[in-house]
Design a protein around this motif. Structure first.
Motif, PDB file in Angstrom:
ATOM      1  N   PRO A 208      20.219  12.721 -32.391  1.00  0.00           N
ATOM      2  CA  PRO A 208      21.124  12.405 -33.448  1.00  0.00           C
ATOM      3  C   PRO A 208      21.433  13.570 -34.363  1.00  0.00           C
ATOM      4  CG  PRO A 208      19.077  11.460 -33.645  1.00  0.00           C
ATOM      5  CD  PRO A 208      18.858  11.868 -32.433  1.00  0.00           C
ATOM      6  N   GLU A 209      20.551  14.525 -34.450  1.00  0.00           N
ATOM      7  CA  GLU A 209      20.789  15.599 -35.636  1.00  0.00           C
ATOM      8  C   GLU A 209      21.308  16.688 -34.766  1.00  0.00           C
ATOM      9  OE1 GLU A 209      17.204  16.289 -38.502  1.00  0.00           O
ATOM     10  OE2 GLU A 209      16.580  14.324 -37.676  1.00  0.00           O
ATOM     11  N   VAL A 210      21.849  16.677 -33.668  1.00  0.00           N
ATOM     12  CA  VAL A 210      22.183  17.846 -32.949  1.00  0.00           C
ATOM     13  C   VAL A 210      23.682  17.597 -32.757  1.00  0.00           C
ATOM     14  CG1 VAL A 210      22.259  19.051 -30.792  1.00  0.00           C
ATOM     15  CG2 VAL A 210      20.173  18.396 -31.773  1.00  0.00           C
ATOM     16  N   MET A 211      24.467  18.762 -33.022  1.00  0.00           N
ATOM     17  CA  MET A 211      25.993  18.822 -32.677  1.00  0.00           C
ATOM     18  C   MET A 211      26.143  19.517 -31.191  1.00  0.00           C
ATOM     19  SD  MET A 211      29.097  20.484 -34.610  1.00  0.00           S
ATOM     20  CE  MET A 211      28.378  19.666 -36.111  1.00  0.00           C
ATOM     21  N   THR A 212      26.560  18.662 -30.398  1.00  0.00           N
ATOM     22  CA  THR A 212      26.882  19.270 -28.932  1.00  0.00           C
ATOM     23  C   THR A 212      27.893  20.500 -29.364  1.00  0.00           C
ATOM     24  OG1 THR A 212      27.241  17.153 -27.836  1.00  0.00           O
ATOM     25  CG2 THR A 212      28.246  18.737 -26.627  1.00  0.00           C
ATOM     26  N   THR A 213      27.296  21.649 -28.597  1.00  0.00           N
ATOM     27  CA  THR A 213      27.989  22.946 -28.669  1.00  0.00           C
ATOM     28  C   THR A 213      29.411  22.901 -28.161  1.00  0.00           C
ATOM     29  OG1 THR A 213      26.011  24.109 -28.598  1.00  0.00           O
ATOM     30  CG2 THR A 213      28.226  25.455 -28.057  1.00  0.00           C
ATOM     31  N   THR A 214      30.385  23.025 -28.633  1.00  0.00           N
ATOM     32  CA  THR A 214      31.963  23.110 -28.413  1.00  0.00           C
ATOM     33  C   THR A 214      32.557  24.272 -28.559  1.00  0.00           C
ATOM     34  OG1 THR A 214      32.821  22.112 -30.369  1.00  0.00           O
ATOM     35  CG2 THR A 214      32.261  20.621 -28.786  1.00  0.00           C
ATOM     36  N   LYS A 215      33.637  24.927 -27.533  1.00  0.00           N
ATOM     37  CA  LYS A 215      34.263  25.896 -28.037  1.00  0.00           C
ATOM     38  C   LYS A 215      35.669  25.487 -27.781  1.00  0.00           C
ATOM     39  CE  LYS A 215      30.597  29.117 -27.173  1.00  0.00           C
ATOM     40  NZ  LYS A 215      30.134  30.475 -26.639  1.00  0.00           N
ATOM     41  N   TYR A 216      36.434  25.475 -28.796  1.00  0.00           N
ATOM     42  CA  TYR A 216      37.797  25.103 -28.362  1.00  0.00           C
ATOM     43  C   TYR A 216      38.666  26.092 -28.551  1.00  0.00           C
ATOM     44  CZ  TYR A 216      36.167  20.164 -29.307  1.00  0.00           C
ATOM     45  OH  TYR A 216      35.403  19.111 -29.179  1.00  0.00           O
ATOM     46  N   ARG A 217      39.785  26.265 -27.607  1.00  0.00           N
ATOM     47  CA  ARG A 217      40.772  27.285 -27.962  1.00  0.00           C
ATOM     48  C   ARG A 217      41.965  26.701 -28.062  1.00  0.00           C
ATOM     49  NH1 ARG A 217      36.750  27.515 -24.686  1.00  0.00           N
ATOM     50  NH2 ARG A 217      35.639  29.415 -24.275  1.00  0.00           N
ATOM     51  N   VAL A 218      42.912  27.228 -29.046  1.00  0.00           N
ATOM     52  CA  VAL A 218      44.163  26.942 -29.178  1.00  0.00           C
ATOM     53  C   VAL A 218      45.160  27.970 -28.622  1.00  0.00           C
ATOM     54  CG1 VAL A 218      45.848  26.380 -31.189  1.00  0.00           C
ATOM     55  CG2 VAL A 218      43.369  25.885 -31.399  1.00  0.00           C
ATOM     56  N   ILE A 219      45.998  27.377 -27.976  1.00  0.00           N
ATOM     57  CA  ILE A 219      46.765  28.237 -27.067  1.00  0.00           C
ATOM     58  C   ILE A 219      48.304  27.985 -27.231  1.00  0.00           C
ATOM     59  CG2 ILE A 219      47.282  29.177 -24.668  1.00  0.00           C
ATOM     60  CD1 ILE A 219      44.734  27.858 -23.622  1.00  0.00           C
ATOM     61  N   GLY A 220      48.854  28.996 -27.707  1.00  0.00           N
ATOM     62  CA  GLY A 220      50.472  28.951 -27.859  1.00  0.00           C
ATOM     63  C   GLY A 220      50.912  29.922 -26.854  1.00  0.00           C
ATOM     64  N   GLY A 221      51.947  29.102 -26.030  1.00  0.00           N
ATOM     65  CA  GLY A 221      52.548  29.665 -24.877  1.00  0.00           C
ATOM     66  C   GLY A 221      51.677  30.328 -23.912  1.00  0.00           C
ATOM     67  N   ASP A 222      51.324  31.342 -23.677  1.00  0.00           N
ATOM     68  CA  ASP A 222      50.238  31.779 -22.947  1.00  0.00           C
ATOM     69  C   ASP A 222      49.141  32.814 -23.559  1.00  0.00           C
ATOM     70  OD1 ASP A 222      51.637  33.948 -23.146  1.00  0.00           O
ATOM     71  OD2 ASP A 222      51.940  34.113 -20.988  1.00  0.00           O
ATOM     72  N   GLN A 223      49.370  32.683 -24.905  1.00  0.00           N
ATOM     73  CA  GLN A 223      48.305  33.314 -25.779  1.00  0.00           C
ATOM     74  C   GLN A 223      47.250  32.518 -26.496  1.00  0.00           C
ATOM     75  OE1 GLN A 223      48.311  36.867 -25.975  1.00  0.00           O
ATOM     76  NE2 GLN A 223      46.413  36.527 -27.235  1.00  0.00           N
ATOM     77  N   ILE A 224      45.961  32.942 -26.130  1.00  0.00           N
ATOM     78  CA  ILE A 224      44.924  32.170 -27.072  1.00  0.00           C
ATOM     79  C   ILE A 224      45.135  32.632 -28.656  1.00  0.00           C
ATOM     80  CG2 ILE A 224      42.499  32.035 -27.615  1.00  0.00           C
ATOM     81  CD1 ILE A 224      42.040  32.173 -24.680  1.00  0.00           C
ATOM     82  N   MET A 225      45.449  31.519 -29.392  1.00  0.00           N
ATOM     83  CA  MET A 225      45.624  32.137 -30.930  1.00  0.00           C
ATOM     84  C   MET A 225      44.385  32.008 -31.745  1.00  0.00           C
ATOM     85  SD  MET A 225      48.892  32.437 -30.412  1.00  0.00           S
ATOM     86  CE  MET A 225      49.288  32.848 -32.100  1.00  0.00           C
ATOM     87  N   LEU A 226      43.515  30.973 -31.224  1.00  0.00           N
ATOM     88  CA  LEU A 226      42.431  31.013 -32.119  1.00  0.00           C
ATOM     89  C   LEU A 226      41.172  30.286 -31.265  1.00  0.00           C
ATOM     90  CD1 LEU A 226      41.270  30.721 -34.965  1.00  0.00           C
ATOM     91  CD2 LEU A 226      42.313  28.266 -34.958  1.00  0.00           C
ATOM     92  N   ARG A 227      39.934  30.515 -31.583  1.00  0.00           N
ATOM     93  CA  ARG A 227      39.079  29.729 -30.996  1.00  0.00           C
ATOM     94  C   ARG A 227      38.122  29.205 -32.163  1.00  0.00           C
ATOM     95  NH1 ARG A 227      34.208  32.177 -27.184  1.00  0.00           N
ATOM     96  NH2 ARG A 227      32.838  31.688 -28.876  1.00  0.00           N
ATOM     97  N   MET A 228      37.828  27.912 -31.995  1.00  0.00           N
ATOM     98  CA  MET A 228      36.860  27.347 -33.017  1.00  0.00           C
ATOM     99  C   MET A 228      35.432  26.824 -32.241  1.00  0.00           C
ATOM    100  SD  MET A 228      39.800  25.012 -34.717  1.00  0.00           S
ATOM    101  CE  MET A 228      40.249  24.089 -33.148  1.00  0.00           C
TER     102      MET A 228
END
Length: 152
Positions: A113-133
């Motif tokens: 309960p005290e652990v957050m599942t590691t996530t890597k989200y990429r925001v892609i505009g067109g065919d370019q990665i704009m941001l990774r969170m």
């Protein structure tokens, strides 16, 4: 020199078939994570900052890290068990579901309960990665690590 692979120029052609026939039991131990790709078009820029606005059209998810290795082995025909630490959160639930749907045994995934599942989200505009969170628990609690060690 005469080796079992003499004269074979592409191991990749026969390896998946041989692995599927053998169906070895493999346990993958490691950092499990969920990878996400949020993609869409960019037609304008934000008024608050010089940043493009991505109109989301698709959200795709896939197991990452050790979970990706488990998925690949299962796709090749191995019987796979995954051992790792995940949270009791939406990302952990999605990750477990993707792994189970691929035939990976998730009984070794430790939920805490005290652990957050590691996530890597990429925001892609067109065919370019704009941001990774990235989201993660910087240091898992000692009892979570003890549960993980017991699962191994």
């Amino acid at each position: 020199m005469n080796t079992p692979f003499a004269g074979i120029s592409g191991l990749a052609a026969w390896l998946p078939e041989r692995l599927a026939a053998a169906a070895p039991q493999v346990t993958v131990v490691g950092d499990v994570m969920l990878d996400g790709w949020f993609s869409g078009r960019i037609d304008r820029f934000c008024r608050e900052a010089p940043a493009p606005v991505v109109d989301l059209a698709h959200r795709d998810y896939a197991p990452g890290g050790a979970a990706n290795t488990a998925m690949n082995l299962a796709a090749l025909g191995a019987r796979v068990r995954i051992v790792g630490l995940a949270g009791r959160d939406e990302a952990g639930s999605r990750l477990r579901g993707l792994l189970a749907a691929a035939g990976v045994d998730t009984a070794g995934l430790v939920e805490h309960p005290e652990v957050m599942t590691t996530t890597k989200y990429r925001v892609i505009g067109g065919d370019q990665i704009m941001l990774r969170m990235d989201e993660r628990t910087p240091r898992p609690p000692d009892d979570a690590l003890a549960q993980l060690a017991a699962a191994v």
